[in-house]
Motif scaffolding. Structure first.
Motif, PDB file in Angstrom:
ATOM      1  N   CYS A  19      38.450  42.175  36.600  1.00  0.00           N
ATOM      2  CA  CYS A  19      37.972  40.433  35.709  1.00  0.00           C
ATOM      3  C   CYS A  19      37.562  41.007  34.590  1.00  0.00           C
ATOM      4  N   ASP A  42      33.436  34.665  40.063  1.00  0.00           N
ATOM      5  CA  ASP A  42      31.997  33.709  41.024  1.00  0.00           C
ATOM      6  C   ASP A  42      32.760  33.799  41.855  1.00  0.00           C
ATOM      7  N   ILE A  45      35.521  33.815  44.506  1.00  0.00           N
ATOM      8  CA  ILE A  45      36.435  33.275  44.073  1.00  0.00           C
ATOM      9  C   ILE A  45      36.456  33.585  42.411  1.00  0.00           C
ATOM     10  N   LYS A  47      38.216  32.884  38.946  1.00  0.00           N
ATOM     11  CA  LYS A  47      38.613  31.637  38.259  1.00  0.00           C
ATOM     12  C   LYS A  47      40.065  32.290  36.927  1.00  0.00           C
ATOM     13  N   TYR A  79      45.987  32.012  46.101  1.00  0.00           N
ATOM     14  CA  TYR A  79      46.235  32.293  45.387  1.00  0.00           C
ATOM     15  C   TYR A  79      46.007  29.901  45.673  1.00  0.00           C
ATOM     16  N   GLU A  83      46.870  23.693  38.511  1.00  0.00           N
ATOM     17  CA  GLU A  83      46.058  22.587  38.104  1.00  0.00           C
ATOM     18  C   GLU A  83      45.911  22.863  36.724  1.00  0.00           C
ATOM     19  N   ARG A  91      45.282  26.252  35.013  1.00  0.00           N
ATOM     20  CA  ARG A  91      43.819  26.907  35.595  1.00  0.00           C
ATOM     21  C   ARG A  91      44.564  26.915  37.486  1.00  0.00           C
ATOM     22  N   GLN A  92      43.444  28.013  38.061  1.00  0.00           N
ATOM     23  CA  GLN A  92      43.515  27.929  39.195  1.00  0.00           C
ATOM     24  C   GLN A  92      42.777  29.195  39.991  1.00  0.00           C
ATOM     25  N   ARG A  93      42.486  28.621  41.102  1.00  0.00           N
ATOM     26  CA  ARG A  93      41.710  29.874  41.666  1.00  0.00           C
ATOM     27  C   ARG A  93      41.861  30.606  42.262  1.00  0.00           C
ATOM     28  N   THR A  95      40.813  32.863  45.960  1.00  0.00           N
ATOM     29  CA  THR A  95      40.556  32.880  46.569  1.00  0.00           C
ATOM     30  C   THR A  95      40.950  34.737  47.216  1.00  0.00           C
TER      31      THR A  95
END
Length: 161
Positions: A19, A42, A45, A47, A79, A83, A91-93, A95
């Motif tokens: 990241c 995080d 996860i 972000k 994925y 949002e 934005r997207q999270r 995992t």
């Protein structure tokens, strides 16, 4: 008796380093000049925030490239839905999947038992323990699991003789 474990795990430091490298690359790329795009880790996860869908897709490619260089396969990324944020921002999270879930473990156990190898397979939480009388049987079991073509990358650890 010889044994080994089949696991699916990721080092947290590798996620954070990837990241940081993505943020560094975004800062130097011309197509991201003046944008409010960011990537932050995080735990398991990641972000992602971007100005629009096009930048988000470009960030996916950059992120996957950096993660793959650090040994994290694209099959380990899940994925979430994109949002909408303020304005056109999105934005997207993401995992990072760790561990072998029950469904996949059952599929691997069933396939290994059906292969007629002289081994025993036990599910231990989110990993599998494979034991056998001969080292060759265990190596054949590893080759069999690799040949199954599973999407989630697996590692073979604790090989004991």
């Amino acid at each position: 008796m010889p044994s080994f474990d089949i696991v699916s795990e990721v080092e947290q430091s590798e996620i954070e380093n990837a990241c940081a490298n993505v943020m560094r690359e975004i800062g130097t790329r011309y197509d991201f000049k003046g944008s409010n795009s960011s990537v932050e880790a995080d735990g398991n996860i990641i972000k992602i925030a971007a100005d629009d869908d096009l930048k988000l897709k470009q960030m996916h490619e950059v992120l996957q490239g950096h993660l793959q260089r650090r040994g994290i396969e694209p099959g380990q990324l899940d994925y979430a839905k994109v949002e909408q944020a303020a304005g056109q921002s999105v934005r997207q999270r993401v995992t990072v999947i760790e561990g072998i879930d029950r469904e996949l473990a059952g599929k691997i156990v069933k396939s290994l038992k059906g292969s007629k190898l002289k081994i025993q397979v036990a599910i231990q939480g989110d990993e599998l323990r494979v034991t056998g009388k001969k080292r060759d049987d265990l190596q054949d079991a590893i080759a069999h699991v690799k040949g199954m073509g599973l999407e989630q990358p697996l590692q073979y650890k604790n090989f004991r003789d």
